[in-house]
Design a protein around this motif. Structure first.
Motif, PDB file in Angstrom:
ATOM      1  N   ILE A  12      62.790   1.001  48.977  1.00  0.00           N
ATOM      2  CA  ILE A  12      62.612   2.302  49.637  1.00  0.00           C
ATOM      3  C   ILE A  12      61.391   2.154  50.540  1.00  0.00           C
ATOM      4  N   LEU A  13      61.637   2.036  51.821  1.00  0.00           N
ATOM      5  CA  LEU A  13      60.538   1.855  52.774  1.00  0.00           C
ATOM      6  C   LEU A  13      60.291   3.161  53.513  1.00  0.00           C
ATOM      7  N   MET A  14      59.029   3.370  53.897  1.00  0.00           N
ATOM      8  CA  MET A  14      58.712   4.554  54.698  1.00  0.00           C
ATOM      9  C   MET A  14      57.550   4.228  55.617  1.00  0.00           C
ATOM     10  N   GLY A  69      62.926   5.328  55.552  1.00  0.00           N
ATOM     11  CA  GLY A  69      62.678   6.690  56.009  1.00  0.00           C
ATOM     12  C   GLY A  69      61.526   6.714  56.995  1.00  0.00           C
ATOM     13  N   ALA A  70      61.725   7.413  58.107  1.00  0.00           N
ATOM     14  CA  ALA A  70      60.647   7.514  59.094  1.00  0.00           C
ATOM     15  C   ALA A  70      60.844   8.757  59.947  1.00  0.00           C
ATOM     16  N   GLY A  71      59.712   9.258  60.444  1.00  0.00           N
ATOM     17  CA  GLY A  71      59.757  10.413  61.331  1.00  0.00           C
ATOM     18  C   GLY A  71      59.332  10.040  62.736  1.00  0.00           C
ATOM     19  N   CYS A  72      59.295  11.033  63.632  1.00  0.00           N
ATOM     20  CA  CYS A  72      58.942  10.843  65.055  1.00  0.00           C
ATOM     21  C   CYS A  72      59.911   9.861  65.711  1.00  0.00           C
ATOM     22  N   ALA A  73      59.390   8.925  66.522  1.00  0.00           N
ATOM     23  CA  ALA A  73      60.253   7.904  67.151  1.00  0.00           C
ATOM     24  C   ALA A  73      60.567   6.869  66.086  1.00  0.00           C
ATOM     25  N   ALA A  74      61.565   7.177  65.250  1.00  0.00           N
ATOM     26  CA  ALA A  74      61.785   6.440  64.001  1.00  0.00           C
ATOM     27  C   ALA A  74      62.503   5.115  64.236  1.00  0.00           C
ATOM     28  N   HIS A  75      61.730   4.045  64.331  1.00  0.00           N
ATOM     29  CA  HIS A  75      62.303   2.720  64.573  1.00  0.00           C
ATOM     30  C   HIS A  75      62.358   1.846  63.325  1.00  0.00           C
ATOM     31  N   LEU A  76      61.899   2.396  62.175  1.00  0.00           N
ATOM     32  CA  LEU A  76      61.788   1.554  60.982  1.00  0.00           C
ATOM     33  C   LEU A  76      63.149   1.000  60.527  1.00  0.00           C
ATOM     34  N   ALA A  77      64.145   1.877  60.399  1.00  0.00           N
ATOM     35  CA  ALA A  77      65.461   1.393  59.946  1.00  0.00           C
ATOM     36  C   ALA A  77      66.017   0.355  60.928  1.00  0.00           C
ATOM     37  N   VAL A  91      66.787   7.143  56.871  1.00  0.00           N
ATOM     38  CA  VAL A  91      66.574   8.563  56.573  1.00  0.00           C
ATOM     39  C   VAL A  91      65.628   9.135  57.635  1.00  0.00           C
ATOM     40  N   PRO A  92      66.159   9.971  58.531  1.00  0.00           N
ATOM     41  CA  PRO A  92      65.289  10.592  59.536  1.00  0.00           C
ATOM     42  C   PRO A  92      64.454  11.695  58.892  1.00  0.00           C
ATOM     43  N   LEU A  93      63.161  11.725  59.229  1.00  0.00           N
ATOM     44  CA  LEU A  93      62.270  12.699  58.603  1.00  0.00           C
ATOM     45  C   LEU A  93      61.674  13.648  59.633  1.00  0.00           C
ATOM     46  N   SER A 118      73.030   6.173  58.922  1.00  0.00           N
ATOM     47  CA  SER A 118      72.060   7.268  58.995  1.00  0.00           C
ATOM     48  C   SER A 118      72.457   8.436  58.105  1.00  0.00           C
ATOM     49  N   MET A 119      71.505   8.895  57.324  1.00  0.00           N
ATOM     50  CA  MET A 119      71.719  10.065  56.473  1.00  0.00           C
ATOM     51  C   MET A 119      71.214  11.323  57.195  1.00  0.00           C
ATOM     52  N   ALA A 120      71.244  12.444  56.466  1.00  0.00           N
ATOM     53  CA  ALA A 120      70.750  13.710  57.015  1.00  0.00           C
ATOM     54  C   ALA A 120      69.218  13.692  57.105  1.00  0.00           C
ATOM     55  N   ILE A 121      68.663  14.636  57.860  1.00  0.00           N
ATOM     56  CA  ILE A 121      67.201  14.757  57.975  1.00  0.00           C
ATOM     57  C   ILE A 121      66.615  15.290  56.658  1.00  0.00           C
ATOM     58  N   GLY A 122      65.546  14.638  56.192  1.00  0.00           N
ATOM     59  CA  GLY A 122      64.757  15.191  55.084  1.00  0.00           C
ATOM     60  C   GLY A 122      65.255  14.882  53.684  1.00  0.00           C
ATOM     61  N   LYS A 123      64.960  15.813  52.749  1.00  0.00           N
ATOM     62  CA  LYS A 123      65.184  15.553  51.322  1.00  0.00           C
ATOM     63  C   LYS A 123      66.640  15.242  50.981  1.00  0.00           C
ATOM     64  N   ALA A 124      67.583  15.978  51.577  1.00  0.00           N
ATOM     65  CA  ALA A 124      69.001  15.713  51.295  1.00  0.00           C
ATOM     66  C   ALA A 124      69.350  14.298  51.752  1.00  0.00           C
ATOM     67  N   GLY A 125      68.764  13.885  52.866  1.00  0.00           N
ATOM     68  CA  GLY A 125      69.011  12.531  53.370  1.00  0.00           C
ATOM     69  C   GLY A 125      68.452  11.464  52.446  1.00  0.00           C
ATOM     70  N   ALA A 126      67.252  11.705  51.926  1.00  0.00           N
ATOM     71  CA  ALA A 126      66.636  10.733  51.008  1.00  0.00           C
ATOM     72  C   ALA A 126      67.449  10.617  49.719  1.00  0.00           C
TER      73      ALA A 126
END
Ligand code: RP5
Length: 169
Positions: A12-14, A69-77, A91-93, A118-126
């Motif tokens: 689980i990376l973030m 999981g990453a937010g903003c310009a999410a390039h981690l995945a 997981v977009p945050l 790609s999952m949903a944004i936020g907790k449901a996505g995680a």
């Protein structure tokens, strides 16, 4: 209970410790299913070299699936997927003024050839990222497949009970 003694099969990376509260939803699922996971803060932008090193080494150590999981310009995945052929679940945050739409588009719009689920944004996505990983692992693990079926069954029973309570209140 944490599965600290087993070798992790899922990472689980973030991108930041500010993502931890949301991404802990994935940890909860793995704890529930008895799947050994490892949680790390690794950023595509702030620690790019360490991120790539981790992905390359993790694959050799028996890891099977990455959640990023990453937010903003999410390039981690995307950067993880660029360095492994193992499944990568993004997981977009919601971490910016755009409330996660930026991260969703960055995660989901991968160029052909380098897939990220790609999952949903936020907790449901995680949460769903972890359940999706459990589903993948279930393909070669009958015990886990049975647990996943039980999980769905009890979810249905909970909703039916709520409906029943509502109709008889
Ligand atoms: C991303 O930037 C992280 O995944 C996080 O969601 C966002 C903001 O990070 P912080 O500024 O809170 O560390 O890389």
């Amino acid at each position: 209970m944490k599965q600290a003694k087993q070798k992790p099969v899922v990472a689980i990376l973030m991108g930041s410790d500010s993502d931890l509260e949301v991404m802990s939803e994935a940890e909860k699922v793995f704890d529930q299913f008895g799947v050994a996971s490892q949680t790390r803060i690794l950023s595509a932008h702030r620690t790019p070299k360490q991120t790539v090193d981790y992905v390359e080494k993790a694959e050799q150590s028996g890891l099977k699936i990455f959640i990023a999981g990453a937010g903003c310009a999410a390039h981690l995945a995307g950067i993880v997927a660029a360095h492994t052929t193992l499944p990568v679940i993004g997981v977009p945050l919601a971490a910016s003024a755009l409330n996660g739409i930026d991260a969703l588009l960055a995660t989901v719009q991968m160029p052909g050839g380098i897939p990220v689920a790609s999952m949903a944004i936020g907790k449901a996505g995680a949460k769903n990222a972890a359940l999706f990983a459990v589903s993948i692992l279930s393909l070669s693990d009958a015990r886990l497949a049975a647990k996943l079926k039980d999980y769905r069954k009890s979810m249905t029973e909970i909703v039916l009970k709520k409906d029943q309570d509502l109709r008889t209140r």
